[in-house]
Each structure stands twice: as structure tokens, then as C-alpha cells.
Design a protein around this motif. Structure first.
Motif, PDB file in Angstrom:
ATOM      1  N   ALA A 124      -7.717   4.175   1.154  1.00  0.00           N
ATOM      2  CA  ALA A 124      -7.896   4.722   2.578  1.00  0.00           C
ATOM      3  C   ALA A 124      -7.606   5.902   2.821  1.00  0.00           C
ATOM      4  O   ALA A 124      -7.348   6.542   2.313  1.00  0.00           O
ATOM      5  N   GLY A 170     -13.227   2.129  -2.057  1.00  0.00           N
ATOM      6  CA  GLY A 170     -11.860   1.397  -1.436  1.00  0.00           C
ATOM      7  C   GLY A 170     -10.810   1.963  -0.668  1.00  0.00           C
ATOM      8  O   GLY A 170     -10.140   1.285  -0.144  1.00  0.00           O
ATOM      9  N   ASP A 214      -5.675  -2.039  -7.304  1.00  0.00           N
ATOM     10  CA  ASP A 214      -7.040  -2.181  -5.985  1.00  0.00           C
ATOM     11  C   ASP A 214      -7.094  -1.016  -5.750  1.00  0.00           C
ATOM     12  O   ASP A 214      -5.715  -0.399  -4.893  1.00  0.00           O
ATOM     13  N   SER A 226      -7.133  -0.808  -2.649  1.00  0.00           N
ATOM     14  CA  SER A 226      -7.094  -1.014  -1.315  1.00  0.00           C
ATOM     15  C   SER A 226      -5.967  -0.723  -0.918  1.00  0.00           C
ATOM     16  O   SER A 226      -5.309  -0.472   0.049  1.00  0.00           O
ATOM     17  N   GLN A 227      -5.092  -1.119  -1.939  1.00  0.00           N
ATOM     18  CA  GLN A 227      -3.770  -0.775  -2.020  1.00  0.00           C
ATOM     19  C   GLN A 227      -3.354   1.039  -2.081  1.00  0.00           C
ATOM     20  O   GLN A 227      -1.726   1.444  -2.414  1.00  0.00           O
ATOM     21  N   ARG A 274       0.641  -1.549  -0.223  1.00  0.00           N
ATOM     22  CA  ARG A 274      -0.270   0.464   0.120  1.00  0.00           C
ATOM     23  C   ARG A 274       0.551   0.972  -0.338  1.00  0.00           C
ATOM     24  O   ARG A 274       2.339   1.688   0.590  1.00  0.00           O
TER      25      ARG A 274
END
Length: 791
Positions: A681, A679, A648, A650-651, A619
Motif C-alpha cells: 500500500a 501488493g 505479506d 499487504s502488511q 500493518r
């Protein structure tokens, strides 16, 4: 002002009311009568002319009949001569007399259809006939009877026929013309009688119209008198010799002037009700107004009656009137200057209030930005003439938003009013305190020696604002950041430039928490050097001069590598490596930060794709700016980049500073919710340096809190800073958020953070920011964190 004007004696008399000009009905009636009379005269003249033509026709007919008779008589004499019954000599004499009479009749022949040409033709034919007859007689006298007989048949008889034919044609034309004249004369007589009858009716209606108009005039006079009595406008008629010939009841009521007072005091009775500063203007206007359509207008202040309010000064209470002067000296019904006045006090007060509001702040009553700029420009002109400097202070309240959010806008507004009063009380009368908007104030110092003197005043104000303010029993404490700047020693300096320099100093004071800061060109992004750097930065986006370095974020639970923060670097082709603090604020202040952030995301996601393809996904955290959160399309740009690199969501972790959230909380929350919905963060960076409430934290879609590096680096020397770090970590744990401590530089700090329960650490004690190659080598060699206590 001449003495004879001041000593004018006015005696009051009531003049008869003004009569209006002739009404339209009278003008129409007059035009109708004039037209009918003109038509009647024309008809009578035409009838007389036609009758005269008829008479001339009869006379011409009589003359033509006589001429025809003379011709037949002459023909009879000729026959008698030819037949030998009479003596030629005697008969020729009689024939000559008849011919002379015929010529006279032809010459005096006049009448309709009788022209000079026709008369001359008839006369010529007659003379021709006379000549052939004379020849025939001579032939007889010579004994040529047979020749005379043939000549009579061939020449004399046709000549006779010609003359008689012309006489007959003449008679026919005259008869036709006379008949037409007689017919038209009869028609004209009938029309004349009709017009005369119409005139009689019109004159009768005129008398009735006169009575109606007199009644209407009487009603108009009564209405005008009633209007003059009830009108609130002031009306007076003044003669140039000082005689006041009319004063309306409203004038008497408003100015409290009675006939007896005017008779006794003359002009003073009116002048004493006029403001002393306007009396000269009133008298000058009376002298200067001239006859004509023009109106002389001005504003005068007249003393307010006892039951009215107005503008009060040392001379009394006054109301403002718009006064008009029109010279009617040449009109006998007036014979003077007509003065009309309308009370415009309310309109002027409204205009003054509008102007005041346009130049003053509604809440505090202080000058606003427009009036401040005007006064700065005036002070710059005065300073340029006298060689002096002026100073400008920009004051921003640091915790005002917290008060507004906690206690409400009512407390905030009252606090701003008290701050304005405090600033005014601490300054000189020549200084100007202005409110620029929100919690920002400005102070103009028109007389200041240098920047140090301006900063000294700023510190005085700063210390004064540290005192508590009491609003409805609640003590409120505020802090201020003040920027100071002074005018340049050049005539090209402007108000906007000085204001910009003071704002730059204020932002520096706010960013560095110094309280007061004087302007330093090195802090100004608008200097030539900074502008050149900005141009280089634009080109750097396209020339591969920008690259990323990565700093690991290590878990304090198991010592594993959890993620990496991407940090931007700029390798300038001429200046070398340029620190981020030199060009990132420049991009934020000029709007280039949007393109810069997209470039960083593109580089970071390219590397994320490369690590994923290599089987070592990780990430990546990317910093964002407040301007990114104000961009409604930012989340769409991020989505497009993720799809472009097939990463993705989330990465990716986006770090947002606490101050960026507070710039526009509503819009920031909307953008963050759309990002989190993909998605991605979200992390709050530099937490603890701002004033985010727990309620706001709970409403945001965040998963991580990063403790501000200033607290982490100072906690080993300051127990208060350590308490803040521990409180933030505990707050994050209670809210279910991951806590990250950045700026960790010593093993001791790392141990304390682990003991406090911090989840992740980042700092030089673990690893410096590294290029991709160095980061990959470091990552392959990383074996965990030996300082983390075993569970």
C-alpha cells in the motif's frame, strides 16, 4: 610613433607580377643535361687515357724488340770472340757500346704492364749476363779454351736464356695490356658517340621544354593576376621608405582606395582606413618585420565599406582582419614587405558568441554559474585587498513548476526572462544577476557591510517579485525563497564555499517558508559538528543505536486500531536521545538515506513477523525519502526484505511525502507502480503542503492521503485551514482513498475530523509513539474510541 613614419609618402605603381620559382621540370632537365655532360666528359677523358695507354704499349713493344735484337747481336759478338775470328780487344769495345745502349733502352722502358720492379729485374738479369760473358772472354784471353767452353755451356747460355725469357714475358704482358686498352678505347668511343647523340636529342627537347614552360609560365602569370583580381584577401607590397609598389584590386575595393588617392595622400590613405587604436601596431609591424622564413601575424580593424556591416563604435564601423607581414626586400620581384589580410570578422563574431554562450544563460542572457563563480572569486580578491565583504543571494521561485505544468514551458521561459529583468532593475550596476539553472537565480553584491545589509537587499528583491508578471495577457504570481550569505573574514574563503552557504540559507528559507533567511552555521550540514554527527550515524547503523517506536493509527469509523506508523529514534551513547529532525535531513543530504531506509524496513518487518507469529498481525507504515524514489533498485530491495522476513506485502504501507513525488514525478511514479504491483500500500504524506494536481493523484497507485499536520493543528483557530482540511478529506473520498489526519492533539479536533468524514486519525490525543513493549501493553488495553459518534 615617430613623425617620419606618420608622414611617409607613398606613390602607387604596378609592379610586374611575381614569377614563381623554377618549376620541377626545369630542375629535372637541368640535372639531366648536367649528368649527360659529365658522363660525356668522363668518357672522352677515359678514351684519351686509353689511347695514350695503347700508344705507350706500342712504344714499349718497339723498345722490347730492340732490346731483344741487342741481346742477339751481343750473343753473336760473343760467339765470334769464342771462335777466334775477331780481335778480342776490338770486339769487346763494340760489345760495351751495345751493352750501354741496351741499359739505356731498359731504363727508359715505359708502358702498360711495365712496372719499376720488373724493369729493375730485367736490368739485373742483363747485367748478370754481361758479367758472365766478360768472364768467359777473360778465360779465352788467358788461353783456357776448354774451361771457357764448359763455362759457356753451364753459365753463359742459361744467363742468356734468363734475359730473353724476361724480355719475352715483358713483351707478352705489354701486348695484352695494350690490347685491352685498345678494346676499351673503342668501346668508349662508341659510348661517347651514343652519349653525344643523346645530348643532341636532350638539347632539342630542352628547347621544346623551354617553349612549354614559357607557355605554362604565361598561363600561371595570367592565373595569378586573375586570382589577385578576384581574391577577397587584401594584398599590398610596402617598401620601408614608404613607397607602395603593389595594391591588389580587392584592397582597392574593400578599402575604397584608388591610385589617385594614394598618390595624393600617401600613407594616410591606408592608415585612415585603419582603426585609430591599431595604427601604431601597423606601423610598428612594418618596422619590426625582418627578412627570413618567419611571418609576423596580428589582428587589425579596418574600416568597413559602405555595403558591409561590422563592429560599430564611436570611431565608425570596422571589420576584423588577420594580417600577415613577410619581408621580401631581398627579392627583386617584390623588393618590399608583403602584406596579406583575410577578413575574419565572421569567425571572431562566432567565437565571441560561443564564449558569450559559454558564460551566459541562453534564455535570459544573464551570466551563468561559471561566470558568476569567476566574478565571485574576483570580488573575494578585491575584498581581501581592501578589507571589504561581499554578499551572495540565492533565489529560488517557489511555484514555477506549477506554472510550467499548467500553462506550458513557453510561459515559464518568458516568466524567467521577466524575473531576470526585474532583478537587474532593482540592483546597482556593480551587482551581478546570474541564472544558475531552472528557476534558480543568484545575485552577487560586491560591496556589502554585513549579513543584515545583504538580507535587506534580499527583502527588496523578494518584495519586487511579489508583483504580478504579465505573460501574453496572463497575470502570473510567483513567490521566492532567498538565501543570503556574506564572505568570511579570512583569505581562505572561496567562491564555491560562499555559494554553498547561500544555498544552505535558501533551502532553509524554502523549508521554513520564511521568504528570506541569512546563513546560520547551525543549519549547515557541512559544519564540523554535522560531519561528526554524520560519522556517528554511519556507525550507529551497525551498533544497534537506532530503534523504532510505533504510533497507532485509529479508525474514526469504529475506533479500532487500523495500523501503526514506525518512527525512527537514535540513542547516541554520548549525546543521548537525538531528535529525528537532527539526523534524518543529514542523511537525506548526504546519500545515507538509502541505507537508513533499508535499516528501518528491516527493523519494521522483523517486528511485523513477530506480531504475525504471536497471532496479532498489524500493518506497519514506514516513511520513505525522495532519494528512495530515485533509486531504481528500491522496489527490489523492499521485495527482498519482505521475502527475508516472510511478511505479506499487504502488511506494509510506504508513506511518501508530496514534495518527494514532485522532485521527479515520472521516475517516482514508475517506482511506486512497481511497489504497488507487489501488493504494498502507498500513502501520500503531508498532503496539502505541495502542489500535486488531481490529474497526478489519479495516475498514482496510492490508497491513502495523509492531511498535513500543520493544517490539522491550525484548523481550530483558522477557518481557512479548516476549509483546507475538509477539502482534502472530501477529495480523498471522491477519489476512493482512505484519509488520515496526523498531528491530532485535542479531543475537539478529533470530533471535527470525525464530523468531516475523515477515516483515520493519528496524534498525541490518541497515543504517543511507543516502544514495542509499551505498544503491546497499550494495544492489549485499548478498548476503542469513545469520542467516535455512534451510527
Amino acid at each position: 610613433m615617430t613623425a617620419d613614419i606618420l608622414d611617409m609618402s607613398l606613390s602607387l605603381r604596378r609592379a610586374r607580377p611575381l614569377r614563381p620559382s623554377r618549376p620541377e621540370q626545369v630542375r629535372k632537365y637541368t640535372r639531366a643535361v648536367a649528368l649527360a655532360l659529365t658522363v660525356l666528359i668522363l668518357l672522352m677523358s677515359a678514351g684519351s687515357l686509353l689511347k695514350w695507354e695503347d700508344d705507350r704499349g706500342d712504344q714499349a713493344q718497339h723498345e722490347l724488340a730492340a732490346i731483344a735484337g741487342s741481346l742477339h747481336a751481343q750473343d753473336a759478338l760473343e760467339w765470334r770472340i769464342i771462335s777466334g775470328r775477331v780481335d778480342i780487344q776490338e770486339t769487346s769495345a763494340e760489345l760495351d757500346r751495345s751493352r750501354a745502349e741496351t741499359v739505356r733502352r731498359i731504363n727508359r722502358l715505359q708502358g702498360p704492364a711495365v712496372s719499376r720492379t720488373r724493369r729493375a729485374a730485367l736490368l739485373t738479369a742483363f747485367r748478370t749476363y754481361s758479367q758472365v760473358v766478360d768472364r768467359e772472354i777473360r778465360m779465352l784471353a788467358d788461353g783456357e779454351s776448354d774451361a771457357a767452353q764448359r763455362y759457356d755451356e753451364e753459365t753463359v747460355d742459361p744467363a742468356m736464356s734468363t734475359v730473353l725469357s724476361q724480355v719475352t714475358g715483358f713483351s707478352t704482358s705489354v701486348t695484352a695490356a695494350a690490347t685491352r686498352a685498345r678494346r676499351w678505347a673503342n668501346i668508349g668511343m662508341i659510348v661517347t658517340f651514343g652519349v653525344a647523340a643523346g645530348m643532341i636529342l636532350l638539347l632539342g627537347s630542352g628547347r621544346r621544354l623551354g617553349r612549354v614552360l614559357d607557355e605554362a609560365q604565361a598561363r600561371t602569370d595570367r592565373r595569378i593576376r586573375l586570382i589577385a583580381q578576384q581574391s577577397t584577401s587584401l594584398i599590398a607590397v610596402l617598401r620601408r621608405d614608404g613607397l607602395m609598389t603593389y595594391l591588389s584590386p580587392a584592397t582597392e575595393r574593400v578599402l575604397e582606395i584608388g591610385p589617385a588617392e594614394v598618390m595624393e595622400n600617401g600613407t594616410d590613405a591606408f592608415l585612415q582606413r585603419t582603426h585609430p587604436a591599431d595604427r601604431g601596431l601597423l606601423l610598428t609591424s612594418l618596422l619590426n618585420v625582418r627578412p627570413g622564413p618567419g611571418v609576423l601575424r596580428m589582428e587589425l580593424r579596418l574600416r568597413a565599406p559602405g555595403n558591409q556591416t561590422g563592429t560599430t563604435d564611436a570611431e565608425g564601423t570596422w571589420r576584423t582582419y588577420e594580417v600577415s607581414f613577410r619581408d621580401h626586400t631581398d627579392e627583386p620581384d617584390l623588393g618590399g614587405v608583403l602584406l596579406t589580410a583575410h577578413d575574419i570578422t565572421q569567425q571572431r563574431n562566432l567565437q565571441n558568441e560561443i564564449q558569450r554562450r559559454a558564460l551566459h544563460d541562453d534564455l535570459t542572457g544573464l551570466p551563468n554559474r561559471s561566470l558568476l563563480l569567476d566574478r565571485i572569486q574576483q570580488a573575494l580578491r578585491d575584498g581581501g585587498r581592501h578589507g571589504g565583504r561581499i554578499g551572495l543571494l540565492i533565489i529560488d521561485l517557489d511555484r514555477f513548476k506549477e506554472i510550467n505544468d499548467t500553462l506550458g514551458h513557453h510561459y515559464g521561459d518568458e516568466l524567467l526572462v521577466q524575473v531576470g529583468r526585474t532583478l537587474k532593475a532593482a540592483l546597482r550596476d556593480v551587482d551581478t544577476v546570474a541564472r544558475l539553472g531552472g528557476d534558480e537565480f543568484a545575485v552577487l553584491l560586491p560591496q556589502v557591510s554585513d549579513l543584515n545589509a545583504a538580507c535587506a537587499v534580499a527583502w527588496k528583491l523578494h518584495d519586487g517579485l511579489e508583483e504580478s508578471f504579465v505573460v501574453e495577457g496572463v497575470e502570473l504570481d510567483v513567490e521566492a525563497s532567498i538565501g543570503a550569505a556574506i564572505s568570511e573574514a579570512c583569505p581562505e574563503d572561496t567562491a564555491s564555499a560562499l555559494l554553498q552557504r547561500a544555498e544552505v540559507a535558501m533551502y532553509v528559507a524554502k523549508g521554513r517558508s520564511t521568504g528570506v533567511t541569512g546563513y546560520d552555521p547551525r543549519d549547515d550540514v557541512n559544519t564540523l559538528e554535522r560531519l561528526a554527527l554524520l560519522g556517528d550515524l554511519r556507525r550507529a547503523l551497525n551498533n544497534d543505536e537506532l530503534y523504532l517506536v510505533y504510533q497507532p493509527k485509529i479508525s474514526l469509523k469504529d475506533g479500532a486500531l487500523g495500523s501503526a506508523e514506525a518512527l525512527l529514534r537514535w540513542q547516541h551513547p554520548e549525546r543521548g536521545l537525538i531528535p529525528p529532525d537532527d539526523f534524518i535531513p543529514l542523511a537525506e543530504n548526504t546519500g545515507l538515506i538509502g541505507a537508513l531506509t533499508r535499516h528501518v524496513l528491516d527493523l519494521a518487518l522483523t517486528q511485523s513477523r513477530a506480531w504475525a507469529d504471536a497471532g496479532t498481525p498489524l500493518r506497519i507504515a514506514v516513511n520513505t525519502s525522495a532519494r528512495n524514489l530515485h533509486d531504481e533498485e528500491f522496489d527490489q530491495d523492499v521485495r527482498a526484505l519482505l521475502q527475508k522476513h516472510r511478511v505479506d506485502p499487504s502488511q506494509l504501507l510506504l508513506e511518501v511525502t508530496e514534495s518527494a513525488l514532485m522532485a521527479d514525478p515520472v521516475r517516482a511514479q514508475q517506482v511506486l507502480e512497481r511497489l504497488a504491483g507487489q501488493g504494498i500500500a502507498i500513502s501520500i504524506d503531508d498532503f496539502g503542503a505541495g502542489y500535486t494536481s488531481i490529474k497526478q493523484l489519479r495516475s498514482l497507485p496510492i490508497s491513502e492521503l495523509k492531511v498535513d499536520r500543520s493544517f490539522v493543528q491550525a484548523m481550530e483557530q483558522d477557518e481557512g485551514e479548516e476549509l483546507i482540511v475538509r477539502s482534502v478529506i472530501e477529495l480523498g473520498r471522491n477519489l476512493g482513498l482512505t484519509t488520515v489526519a496526523e498531528g491530532v492533539e485535542t479531543p475537539e479536533a478529533l470530533v471535527r475530523l470525525a464530523a468531516f468524514g475523515c477515516d483515520t486519525a493519528q496524534g498525541y490525543v490518541l497515543a504517543k509513539p511507543m516502544t514495542v513493549d509499551h505498544f503491546d501493553r497499550w494495544r492489549s488495553e485499548w478498548r476503542g474510541l469513545s469520542l467516535v459518534p455512534s451510527s
